[in-house]
Design a protein around this motif. Structure first.
Motif, PDB file in Angstrom:
ATOM      1  N   TYR A 178       0.763  -1.060   0.057  1.00 13.20           N
ATOM      2  CA  TYR A 178      -0.124   0.027   0.073  1.00 13.20           C
ATOM      3  C   TYR A 178       0.791   1.125  -0.051  1.00 13.20           C
ATOM      4  O   TYR A 178       0.354   2.477   0.241  1.00 13.20           O
ATOM      5  N   HIS A 179       2.184   1.163  -0.319  1.00 16.76           N
ATOM      6  CA  HIS A 179       3.180   2.331  -0.441  1.00 16.76           C
ATOM      7  C   HIS A 179       3.216   2.732  -1.731  1.00 16.76           C
ATOM      8  O   HIS A 179       3.505   1.913  -2.494  1.00 16.76           O
ATOM      9  N   SER A 180       3.358   3.973  -1.896  1.00 18.60           N
ATOM     10  CA  SER A 180       3.891   4.577  -3.028  1.00 18.60           C
ATOM     11  C   SER A 180       4.882   5.904  -2.812  1.00 18.60           C
ATOM     12  O   SER A 180       4.502   6.613  -1.938  1.00 18.60           O
ATOM     13  N   PRO A 181       5.977   5.952  -3.444  1.00 19.02           N
ATOM     14  CA  PRO A 181       6.891   7.134  -3.074  1.00 19.02           C
ATOM     15  C   PRO A 181       6.274   8.353  -3.676  1.00 19.02           C
ATOM     16  O   PRO A 181       6.767   9.568  -3.152  1.00 19.02           O
ATOM     17  N   ILE A 182       5.211   8.286  -4.404  1.00 17.52           N
ATOM     18  CA  ILE A 182       4.792   9.773  -5.129  1.00 17.52           C
ATOM     19  C   ILE A 182       3.179   9.825  -4.677  1.00 17.52           C
ATOM     20  O   ILE A 182       2.644  10.621  -4.103  1.00 17.52           O
ATOM     21  N   SER A 183       2.489   8.953  -5.424  1.00 15.91           N
ATOM     22  CA  SER A 183       1.160   8.937  -5.193  1.00 15.91           C
ATOM     23  C   SER A 183       0.357   7.648  -5.425  1.00 15.91           C
ATOM     24  O   SER A 183       0.845   6.688  -6.210  1.00 15.91           O
ATOM     25  N   ILE A 184      -0.786   7.682  -5.101  1.00 15.03           N
ATOM     26  CA  ILE A 184      -1.776   6.699  -5.099  1.00 15.03           C
ATOM     27  C   ILE A 184      -3.219   6.829  -5.664  1.00 15.03           C
ATOM     28  O   ILE A 184      -3.913   7.958  -5.002  1.00 15.03           O
ATOM     29  N   LEU A 185      -3.810   6.277  -6.582  1.00 18.26           N
ATOM     30  CA  LEU A 185      -5.238   6.342  -6.965  1.00 18.26           C
ATOM     31  C   LEU A 185      -5.925   5.272  -6.183  1.00 18.26           C
ATOM     32  O   LEU A 185      -5.793   4.106  -6.717  1.00 18.26           O
ATOM     33  N   HIS A 186      -6.832   5.746  -5.458  1.00 22.58           N
ATOM     34  CA  HIS A 186      -7.770   4.518  -4.767  1.00 22.58           C
ATOM     35  C   HIS A 186      -8.909   4.520  -5.459  1.00 22.58           C
ATOM     36  O   HIS A 186      -9.625   5.524  -5.641  1.00 22.58           O
ATOM     37  N   ILE A 187      -9.367   3.405  -5.787  1.00 19.36           N
ATOM     38  CA  ILE A 187     -10.671   3.113  -6.393  1.00 19.36           C
ATOM     39  C   ILE A 187     -11.571   2.644  -5.219  1.00 19.36           C
ATOM     40  O   ILE A 187     -11.067   1.342  -4.749  1.00 19.36           O
ATOM     41  N   ILE A 188     -12.284   3.098  -4.559  1.00 20.28           N
ATOM     42  CA  ILE A 188     -13.507   2.714  -3.495  1.00 20.28           C
ATOM     43  C   ILE A 188     -14.659   1.997  -3.795  1.00 20.28           C
ATOM     44  O   ILE A 188     -15.387   2.912  -4.279  1.00 20.28           O
ATOM     45  N   ARG A 189     -15.028   1.069  -3.736  1.00 25.66           N
ATOM     46  CA  ARG A 189     -16.221   0.563  -3.871  1.00 25.66           C
ATOM     47  C   ARG A 189     -17.035  -0.011  -2.898  1.00 25.66           C
ATOM     48  O   ARG A 189     -16.859  -0.763  -2.021  1.00 25.66           O
ATOM     49  N   VAL A 190     -18.162   0.681  -2.465  1.00 25.92           N
ATOM     50  CA  VAL A 190     -19.046   0.555  -1.297  1.00 25.92           C
ATOM     51  C   VAL A 190     -20.462   0.015  -1.579  1.00 25.92           C
ATOM     52  O   VAL A 190     -21.113   0.729  -2.543  1.00 25.92           O
ATOM     53  N   GLY A 191     -20.964  -0.753  -0.817  1.00 24.41           N
ATOM     54  CA  GLY A 191     -22.304  -1.252  -0.907  1.00 24.41           C
ATOM     55  C   GLY A 191     -22.579  -1.613  -2.046  1.00 24.41           C
ATOM     56  O   GLY A 191     -21.858  -2.193  -3.040  1.00 24.41           O
ATOM     57  N   ARG A 192     -24.035  -1.681  -2.331  1.00 20.76           N
ATOM     58  CA  ARG A 192     -24.591  -1.967  -3.683  1.00 20.76           C
ATOM     59  C   ARG A 192     -25.890  -1.278  -4.248  1.00 20.76           C
ATOM     60  O   ARG A 192     -26.772  -0.885  -3.132  1.00 20.76           O
ATOM     61  N   LYS A 193     -25.986  -1.068  -5.302  1.00 21.06           N
ATOM     62  CA  LYS A 193     -27.183  -0.026  -5.832  1.00 21.06           C
ATOM     63  C   LYS A 193     -28.422  -0.855  -5.951  1.00 21.06           C
ATOM     64  O   LYS A 193     -28.164  -2.068  -6.122  1.00 21.06           O
ATOM     65  N   PRO A 194     -29.477  -0.437  -5.496  1.00 18.49           N
ATOM     66  CA  PRO A 194     -30.648  -1.389  -5.224  1.00 18.49           C
ATOM     67  C   PRO A 194     -31.426  -1.825  -6.526  1.00 18.49           C
ATOM     68  O   PRO A 194     -31.768  -2.779  -6.637  1.00 18.49           O
ATOM     69  N   HIS A 195     -31.077  -0.839  -7.563  1.00 19.42           N
ATOM     70  CA  HIS A 195     -31.817  -1.331  -8.802  1.00 19.42           C
ATOM     71  C   HIS A 195     -30.819  -2.222  -9.827  1.00 19.42           C
ATOM     72  O   HIS A 195     -31.392  -2.981 -10.700  1.00 19.42           O
ATOM     73  N   ASN A 196     -29.552  -2.557  -9.446  1.00 23.05           N
ATOM     74  CA  ASN A 196     -28.841  -3.286 -10.464  1.00 23.05           C
ATOM     75  C   ASN A 196     -27.807  -4.165  -9.621  1.00 23.05           C
ATOM     76  O   ASN A 196     -26.917  -4.763 -10.073  1.00 23.05           O
ATOM     77  N   GLY A 197     -27.589  -3.957  -8.373  1.00 21.52           N
ATOM     78  CA  GLY A 197     -26.474  -4.615  -7.643  1.00 21.52           C
ATOM     79  C   GLY A 197     -25.049  -4.175  -7.717  1.00 21.52           C
ATOM     80  O   GLY A 197     -23.952  -4.736  -7.043  1.00 21.52           O
ATOM     81  N   LYS A 198     -24.827  -3.286  -8.368  1.00 22.51           N
ATOM     82  CA  LYS A 198     -23.470  -2.662  -8.574  1.00 22.51           C
ATOM     83  C   LYS A 198     -23.105  -1.836  -7.556  1.00 22.51           C
ATOM     84  O   LYS A 198     -23.900  -1.046  -6.869  1.00 22.51           O
ATOM     85  N   PRO A 199     -21.789  -1.858  -7.253  1.00 22.86           N
ATOM     86  CA  PRO A 199     -21.293  -0.783  -5.988  1.00 22.86           C
ATOM     87  C   PRO A 199     -21.202   0.612  -6.353  1.00 22.86           C
ATOM     88  O   PRO A 199     -21.252   0.900  -7.569  1.00 22.86           O
ATOM     89  N   TYR A 200     -21.536   1.482  -5.468  1.00 25.38           N
ATOM     90  CA  TYR A 200     -21.044   2.912  -5.623  1.00 25.38           C
ATOM     91  C   TYR A 200     -19.529   3.004  -5.624  1.00 25.38           C
ATOM     92  O   TYR A 200     -18.823   2.328  -4.766  1.00 25.38           O
ATOM     93  N   VAL A 201     -18.970   3.691  -6.845  1.00 28.66           N
ATOM     94  CA  VAL A 201     -17.513   3.680  -6.953  1.00 28.66           C
ATOM     95  C   VAL A 201     -17.269   5.162  -6.682  1.00 28.66           C
ATOM     96  O   VAL A 201     -17.625   5.994  -7.294  1.00 28.66           O
ATOM     97  N   TYR A 202     -15.938   5.280  -6.086  1.00 28.59           N
ATOM     98  CA  TYR A 202     -15.259   6.616  -5.705  1.00 28.59           C
ATOM     99  C   TYR A 202     -13.972   6.474  -6.005  1.00 28.59           C
ATOM    100  O   TYR A 202     -13.258   5.328  -6.001  1.00 28.59           O
ATOM    101  N   THR A 203     -13.322   7.783  -6.260  1.00 22.56           N
ATOM    102  CA  THR A 203     -11.993   7.904  -6.083  1.00 22.56           C
ATOM    103  C   THR A 203     -11.298   8.523  -5.582  1.00 22.56           C
ATOM    104  O   THR A 203     -11.729   9.664  -5.230  1.00 22.56           O
ATOM    105  N   ILE A 204     -10.148   8.424  -5.099  1.00 17.80           N
ATOM    106  CA  ILE A 204      -9.356   9.255  -4.082  1.00 17.80           C
ATOM    107  C   ILE A 204      -7.816   9.189  -4.690  1.00 17.80           C
ATOM    108  O   ILE A 204      -7.290   8.327  -5.008  1.00 17.80           O
ATOM    109  N   HIS A 205      -7.366  10.591  -5.108  1.00 18.42           N
ATOM    110  CA  HIS A 205      -6.039  10.735  -5.359  1.00 18.42           C
ATOM    111  C   HIS A 205      -4.973  11.245  -4.222  1.00 18.42           C
ATOM    112  O   HIS A 205      -5.419  12.266  -3.560  1.00 18.42           O
TER     113      HIS A 205
END
Length: 271
Positions: free
Chosen positions: A131-158
């Motif tokens: 989980y270490h980077s000397p410069i930067s990390i792009l995190h893809i955060i997938r949380v829960g599931r949407k009620p209509h299609n079961g896909k997760p809510y997706v967010y990004t952090i730089h």
């Protein structure tokens, strides 16, 4: 034809939280452990806060002071003199929450010893070197599931420690805007400038499938340090900085004010 480019120095990590309706991530940076003004008791409270609430952590550089004979800083009045001892102490303090760490980036203080990255050593000793980077990390955060299609809510952090020498609020805001335009993540986490600031921006992106424009909102967060006011800052006439810890909240459920099928992000400071 365009092609996908992988930016050199950006590590991409994905974190799945499908069984949660909310994920809370705290940011710790600029601890400067070893500095005579370090707030160790406050740091302990923050770590305990994360542990008790089962939050997650981003460590964003300058965890130790690491003054050498050839670097900037006062080598004669350190609380903990040796960089090795500073690392020992930080590892000891963070060990109870090592399983909560999602990312560690390197600050400018950790590379003051030529050829050695102390942030990488800290990550290795905590068992989270992937989980270490000397410069930067792009995190893809997938949380829960949407009620209509079961896909997760997706967010990004730089996440990146950042750079910037301005002491004014405007200069720091300019640096935040510059980093925000590098990668259009939902949240950009910066440190280094010893200030607590939050800015928001909006961008319009072409939606080629629906022949329209999509609004992209972005929050840029500047996390504060863990140093008491005085010494160098007082001599230079810098204003005192806020005493707080950044908290990022990502929802894995519909948030009413964001519209049907959409989650949401909340950014705040605590402690």
């Amino acid at each position: 034809m365009g092609r996908a480019l992988a930016a050199q120095g950006v590590k991409i990590l994905r974190h799945d939280f499908h069984d949660r309706q909310m994920v809370v991530i705290n940011v710790l940076s600029d601890l400067h452990f070893g500095h005579p003004l370090v707030q160790e008791e406050r740091l302990k409270r923050c770590i305990q806060y994360v542990q008790e609430r089962e939050h997650f952590l981003l460590l964003n550089g300058d965890l130790i002071e690491c003054v050498t004979r050839t670097s900037k800083g006062d080598i004669y009045h350190l609380q903990v003199t040796s960089p090795d001892e500073q690392v020992d102490r930080i590892v000891e303090l963070l060990m109870p929450v090592k399983d909560r760490i999602l990312g560690i980036t390197t600050g400018n203080h950790e590379v003051r010893s030529d050829g050695h990255d102390y942030a990488r050593e800290i990550a290795y000793r905590l068992g989270v070197e992937t989980y270490h980077s000397p410069i930067s990390i792009l995190h893809i955060i997938r949380v829960g599931r949407k009620p209509h299609n079961g896909k997760p809510y997706v967010y990004t952090i730089h996440q990146t420690h950042g750079r910037g020498s301005s002491t004014s609020v405007g200069g720091k805001a300019t640096a935040m805007d510059r980093y925000g335009r590098c990668i259009l993540a939902d949240v950009v986490v910066l440190s280094h400038m010893h200030e607590a600031m939050i800015t928001t921006s909006a961008y319009f992106l072409p939606d080629l499938y629906n022949k329209s424009l999509l609004e992209k909102r972005q929050v840029v967060v500047l996390s504060p340090s863990f140093l008491e006011y005085g010494s160098y800052a007082l001599q230079k006439g810098y204003r005192p900085q806020p005493q707080s810890m950044v908290e990022l909240i990502f929802y894995g459920q519909e948030v009413p004010f964001h519209g049907k099928g959409r989650g949401g992000i909340e950014v705040r400071t605590c402690l």
